[in-house]
Design a protein around this motif. Structure first.
Motif, PDB file in Angstrom:
ATOM      1  N   ASN A 154      13.689  21.604  85.182  1.00 43.58           N
ATOM      2  CA  ASN A 154      12.915  22.499  84.328  1.00 43.58           C
ATOM      3  C   ASN A 154      13.666  23.786  83.999  1.00 43.58           C
ATOM      4  O   ASN A 154      13.339  24.462  83.026  1.00 43.58           O
ATOM      5  CB  ASN A 154      11.576  22.837  84.981  1.00 43.58           C
ATOM      6  N   SER A 191      14.164   6.559  78.287  1.00 48.28           N
ATOM      7  CA  SER A 191      13.866   7.788  79.029  1.00 48.28           C
ATOM      8  C   SER A 191      13.305   7.408  80.393  1.00 48.28           C
ATOM      9  O   SER A 191      13.002   6.236  80.662  1.00 48.28           O
ATOM     10  CB  SER A 191      12.847   8.631  78.260  1.00 48.28           C
ATOM     11  N   SER A 197      10.406   8.039  81.658  1.00 46.56           N
ATOM     12  CA  SER A 197       9.021   7.554  81.605  1.00 46.56           C
ATOM     13  C   SER A 197       8.978   6.072  81.261  1.00 46.56           C
ATOM     14  O   SER A 197       8.155   5.319  81.805  1.00 46.56           O
ATOM     15  CB  SER A 197       8.214   8.368  80.585  1.00 46.56           C
ATOM     16  N   SER A 236       9.890  12.629  73.762  1.00 49.57           N
ATOM     17  CA  SER A 236       9.457  14.009  73.501  1.00 49.57           C
ATOM     18  C   SER A 236      10.606  14.995  73.596  1.00 49.57           C
ATOM     19  O   SER A 236      10.686  15.956  72.838  1.00 49.57           O
ATOM     20  CB  SER A 236       8.346  14.403  74.475  1.00 49.57           C
ATOM     21  N   ALA A 257      12.058  16.192  76.995  1.00 47.51           N
ATOM     22  CA  ALA A 257      12.014  17.059  78.178  1.00 47.51           C
ATOM     23  C   ALA A 257      13.437  17.414  78.589  1.00 47.51           C
ATOM     24  O   ALA A 257      14.382  16.665  78.329  1.00 47.51           O
ATOM     25  CB  ALA A 257      11.305  16.333  79.329  1.00 47.51           C
ATOM     26  N   GLN A 298      14.928  17.267  81.301  1.00 49.01           N
ATOM     27  CA  GLN A 298      15.566  16.262  82.154  1.00 49.01           C
ATOM     28  C   GLN A 298      16.282  15.213  81.317  1.00 49.01           C
ATOM     29  O   GLN A 298      17.310  14.685  81.721  1.00 49.01           O
ATOM     30  CB  GLN A 298      14.530  15.583  83.063  1.00 49.01           C
ATOM     31  N   HIS A 299      15.730  14.889  80.137  1.00 45.69           N
ATOM     32  CA  HIS A 299      16.370  13.909  79.253  1.00 45.69           C
ATOM     33  C   HIS A 299      17.478  14.558  78.439  1.00 45.69           C
ATOM     34  O   HIS A 299      18.540  13.956  78.243  1.00 45.69           O
ATOM     35  CB  HIS A 299      15.326  13.283  78.316  1.00 45.69           C
TER      36      HIS A 299
END
Length: 442
Positions: A249, A350, A352, A383, A385, A387-388
């Motif tokens: 983050n 990703s 997810s 999306s 994020a 992290q990706h």
């Protein structure tokens, strides 16, 4: 009675953006600013309000592309020059605090940037050459030599390769006991080299081997280690090591300012591959291996190559079509497979999508997956994020397809398509097939 001369206060300056360097990483500088002096424009680049800036340098340290620097007025530059001149005629060592003097003396004994060349059966891991490219920049910033460390059995040919990628000196330990990687043998050998030559920086690839070796060497040498770095730079003689933190983050910059050597691991494809120059020459320093076979507790009986997974290395692909939560179901990845086949690319995912069981783990792109640098990266239903993003933001061209116009992925995308991917992807595939067919006919 002599009146004491007041020493001028060191100016802090104001943050300024260097044109053309920003990579639209996702507003890390804005998140780091404690006084809300940074806003992002439509291109995802920072706009700095100088009236609010307090010169804390946090945005400079967190920027992975060195796109922000501290700017000074002519008067501030004059004061900095005076302070630098005063520092040149520095107070004698005996006037320093004893602890500070001892620390300076200890750190001064270490010099040089080292890159550990990871090899398997005589073939070097590409991340080692990538690190030599970055190591050359760090060595230039420290005005010190760049060296490589080669260990194995009959691996002298790697020394020539290391020189071609910029190593001025190559420390070679060549013996049968080092043929296969074993933690104990490699740790004792590398620690012996470090204790003899005292490098100030050691870089290794964040591979299975590199992570294992770096951790045990740092423990034995009682120094710091920063894992999975995404950015490395030099500031005031210290290695500034930037990596994702708190689950990706935020980006944290870590400094090991009181211990040497400073150690970092970097994942493959994070740093650009340098050009190989066969004309470059260097020195090979052959060192004896300080460990015998009968001293190593672990024996290698056999080597079994992993044949599992999808047998696709997405890290080396030039075209990657990745799907995220927006793909809705496993069977929908067939759309991406068809597009990948037309482009001659591979399908990624990703976290997810991997967690949902739609794609195998070895196809995951991101902080906990693989770092990729393809020519074209197409993000479908992702999306974006942080992290990706850390795993794909260095792609040459990023094309994002998402129905949410506010999705963070558009901040790093070269081209964005706001729409239903289940309509966009089939249309894109059909158009590419038509163009490909027309070209074949011509």
């Amino acid at each position: 009675m002599t009146e004491a001369v007041k020493k001028p206060k060191k100016p802090r300056g104001k943050a300024a953006v260097l044109e053309g360097r920003c990579i639209a990483c996702g507003a890390r500088c804005q998140s780091a600013c404690p006084v809300d002096a940074i806003q992002m424009n439509e291109a995802g680049e920072p706009v700095i309000d100088a009236s609010k800036c307090i010169g804390c340098v946090k945005c400079v340290k967190v920027c992975p592309a060195q796109a922000i620097e501290m700017a000074f007025t002519p008067e501030e530059k004059r004061i900095l020059d005076e302070l630098a001149a005063a520092a040149a005629g520095a107070p004698p060592e005996e006037e320093l605090d004893p602890e500070e003097a001892a620390l300076r003396e200890k750190l001064a004994a270490y010099r040089g940037v080292w890159v550990f060349i990871e090899q398997t059966e005589g073939e070097a891991a590409k991340v080692s050459w990538e690190l030599l490219g970055k190591g050359k920049e760090l060595a230039a910033a420290r005005n010190c030599p760049l060296s490589a460390v080669v260990m194995g059995d009959q691996v002298e040919h790697l020394c020539r390769q290391a020189m071609g990628y910029g190593a001025e000196t190559v420390y070679l330990m060549d013996a049968p006991v080092l043929r296969h990687y074993r933690t104990e043998a490699y740790q004792k050998s590398l620690c012996a080299l470090v204790e003899k030559y005292k490098p100030e920086v050691i870089l290794m690839g964040a591979t299975g081997l590199g992570r294992d070796l770096a951790g045990v060497v740092a423990t034995v040498l009682a120094t710091g280690l920063t894992a999975d770095c995404t950015g490395l730079s030099i500031d005031k003689g210290n290695l500034m090591q930037t990596r994702p933190a708190f689950g990706g983050n935020i980006m944290a910059t870590i400094v090991c300012d009181k211990f040497r050597p400073q150690m970092s691991t970097v994942r493959p494809h994070v740093m650009p591959m340098p050009e190989f120059d066969a004309s470059l020459k260097g020195e090979i320093v052959r060192e004896p291996v300080p460990v015998a076979e009968d001293e190593v507790q672990v024996k290698v009986l056999d080597i079994l190559m992993d044949k599992g997974g999808s047998k696709v290395d997405i890290a080396g692909a030039e075209f990657i079509i990745s799907g995220g939560r927006g793909m809705m179901a496993k069977e929908n990845f067939g759309l991406l497979e068809e597009l990948a086949e037309v482009l001659g690319g591979v399908v990624g995912a990703s976290r997810s999508a991997v967690d949902a069981g739609w794609m195998p783990q070895d196809r995951q792109v991101g902080q906990t997956g693989k770092t990729v640098r393809p020519k074209v990266y197409i993000a479908c239903g992702i999306s974006g994020a942080i992290q990706h993003l850390v795993g794909m933001q260095d792609s040459d061209v990023v094309i994002a397809i998402n129905r949410d116009p506010e999705a963070p992925i558009f901040e790093v995308a070269s081209y964005g398509i706001v729409g239903d991917l289940f309509q966009v992807i089939p249309s894109l595939t059909a158009k590419l097939k038509a163009l490909k067919g027309a070209r074949s006919g011509a």
